[in-house]
Design a protein around this motif. Structure first.
Motif, short mmCIF file in Angstrom:
data_model
loop_
_atom_site.label_atom_id
_atom_site.label_comp_id
_atom_site.label_asym_id
_atom_site.label_seq_id
_atom_site.Cartn_x
_atom_site.Cartn_y
_atom_site.Cartn_z
N UNK A 52 -6.70 7.63 3.77
CA UNK A 52 -5.28 7.66 3.45
C UNK A 52 -4.79 6.25 3.13
N UNK A 53 -5.22 5.28 3.94
CA UNK A 53 -4.84 3.89 3.69
C UNK A 53 -5.42 3.41 2.36
N UNK A 54 -6.67 3.81 2.06
CA UNK A 54 -7.29 3.44 0.79
C UNK A 54 -6.54 4.06 -0.38
N UNK A 55 -6.10 5.30 -0.23
CA UNK A 55 -5.33 5.97 -1.27
C UNK A 55 -4.02 5.24 -1.54
N UNK A 56 -3.37 4.79 -0.47
CA UNK A 56 -2.06 4.17 -0.59
C UNK A 56 -2.14 2.68 -0.94
N UNK A 57 -3.31 2.08 -0.78
CA UNK A 57 -3.45 0.63 -0.91
C UNK A 57 -2.94 0.05 -2.23
N UNK A 58 -3.25 0.64 -3.41
CA UNK A 58 -2.73 0.06 -4.66
C UNK A 58 -1.20 0.01 -4.70
N UNK A 59 -0.54 1.00 -4.14
CA UNK A 59 0.92 0.99 -4.12
C UNK A 59 1.45 -0.05 -3.14
N UNK A 60 0.77 -0.19 -2.01
CA UNK A 60 1.20 -1.19 -1.03
C UNK A 60 1.06 -2.60 -1.60
N UNK A 61 -0.02 -2.83 -2.36
CA UNK A 61 -0.19 -4.14 -2.99
C UNK A 61 0.96 -4.44 -3.94
N UNK A 62 1.42 -3.43 -4.64
CA UNK A 62 2.50 -3.62 -5.59
C UNK A 62 3.84 -3.81 -4.88
N UNK A 63 4.05 -3.05 -3.83
CA UNK A 63 5.32 -3.14 -3.09
C UNK A 63 5.44 -4.48 -2.39
N UNK A 64 4.34 -4.95 -1.80
CA UNK A 64 4.37 -6.19 -1.00
C UNK A 64 3.64 -7.33 -1.71
N UNK A 65 3.72 -7.39 -3.02
CA UNK A 65 2.99 -8.41 -3.78
C UNK A 65 3.42 -9.84 -3.42
N UNK A 66 4.65 -10.02 -2.98
CA UNK A 66 5.14 -11.35 -2.61
C UNK A 66 5.32 -11.49 -1.09
N UNK A 67 4.72 -10.57 -0.33
CA UNK A 67 4.90 -10.57 1.13
C UNK A 67 3.58 -10.23 1.81
N UNK A 68 2.67 -11.21 1.93
CA UNK A 68 1.35 -10.93 2.54
C UNK A 68 1.46 -10.38 3.96
N UNK A 69 2.42 -10.89 4.73
CA UNK A 69 2.56 -10.40 6.10
C UNK A 69 3.00 -8.93 6.11
N UNK A 70 3.96 -8.59 5.24
CA UNK A 70 4.41 -7.20 5.16
C UNK A 70 3.29 -6.27 4.70
N UNK A 71 2.47 -6.77 3.77
CA UNK A 71 1.32 -5.99 3.29
C UNK A 71 0.33 -5.72 4.41
#
Length: 286
Positions: A52-71
């Protein structure tokens, strides 16, 4: 009036995709390796958390592209326990993606995401298992086998088409509808208090599903006999006369208590295996 309604619907569709996530992103998420591999990275302690985390990972990278801690926090958040009928996972992924956008903007508490995931797992699994695994797969197999036994080479193809076309449509459409639902509904529901009611109602359904699965999926009995002649009974028959599924209910209570005490699921699995083997060897369990 009709034109105004059409314009309103169009605006709602546009608003649903105002964030970083696009329709193409959601479609790719619905069929990426994580979404298609829900059953191939399964583990006992957290079940489908990794895929599930792998499935969501590309979207999380896009959402938190400027926030490594949030990612990093989002990845950790989605490595918690997750289990669902695999075809509904993209729907939950869409809902979660919309909520993660709110979290990234500081408009929603991160804890709300796991609450919604937990609330959706039970009811959607109950529907999905019955619809896809218990009904659609059986129909597809019946059609495919009936063709195959008559020498028709289209049998296996028919099975694959009948089963996979609806499931893939469910994945893709579910991802989009989940995202739209999250954007247009979840925020208002949370503000009005409706979300608490939805989670509460879904929790009740989830508990009902767990109760039904406890009885149907737990196979244990006590075949020890007592009495003489025609009055011989087993302990199991007495328990069934009082409350069918008593042992399954007791086992559920013990496992729940152990988990609240932070006992590892792997330890519980080993204990279950040892008790089962000893019980069958001594005749105490059947």
């Amino acid at each position: 009036m009709e034109a105004m309604m059409m314009t309103s619907k169009l605006n709602q569709q546009v608003d649903a995709y105002q964030g970083n996530i696009t329709k193409q992103d959601l479609t790719r998420m619905a069929v990426n390796p994580g979404a298609l591999g829900m059953e191939y990275s399964w583990n006992y302690p957290k079940q489908m958390s990794v895929p599930f985390c792998l499935m969501l990972n590309p979207l999380l990278k896009k959402i938190y592209k400027d926030d490594p801690k949030g990612y990093a926090e989002a990845l950790q958040r989605h490595l918690e326990f997750f289990n669902i009928t695999m075809y509904f996972a993209p729907f939950v992924g869409g809902v979660v993606a919309s909520m993660e956008e709110r979290v990234a903007k500081g408009e929603m508490a991160p804890e709300a995401i796991n609450q919604v995931k937990a609330a959706l797992m039970g009811p959607l699994s109950g529907i999905g298992d019955s619809l896809f695994l218990g009904t659609l797969r059986v129909i597809a197999a019946a059609v495919g086998i009936s063709l195959a036994v008559n020498g028709n080479p289209f049998g296996p193809i028919a099975f694959l088409l009948i089963y996979n076309i609806p499931t893939f449509l469910t994945r893709v459409i579910g991802a989009h509808k989940g995202y739209e639902l999250g954007v247009s509904f979840l925020t208002k529901a949370q503000e009005s208090g409706l979300m608490d009611k939805v989670i509460y109602a879904a929790g009740i359904i989830g508990v009902m599903v767990i109760g039904a699965m406890t009885v149907t999926m737990t196979s244990v009995s006590i075949p020890i006999e007592f009495g003489q002649g025609e009055s011989v009974q087993t302990i199991q028959s007495v328990l069934d006369g009082i409350l069918p599924g008593t042992l399954a209910l007791i086992a559920l209570g013990l496992y729940y208590w152990a988990l609240t005490k932070k006992v590892s699921p792997m330890v519980l699995i080993v204990i279950t295996m040892v008790v089962g083997v000893l019980g069958a060897f001594t005749g105490a369990l059947g």
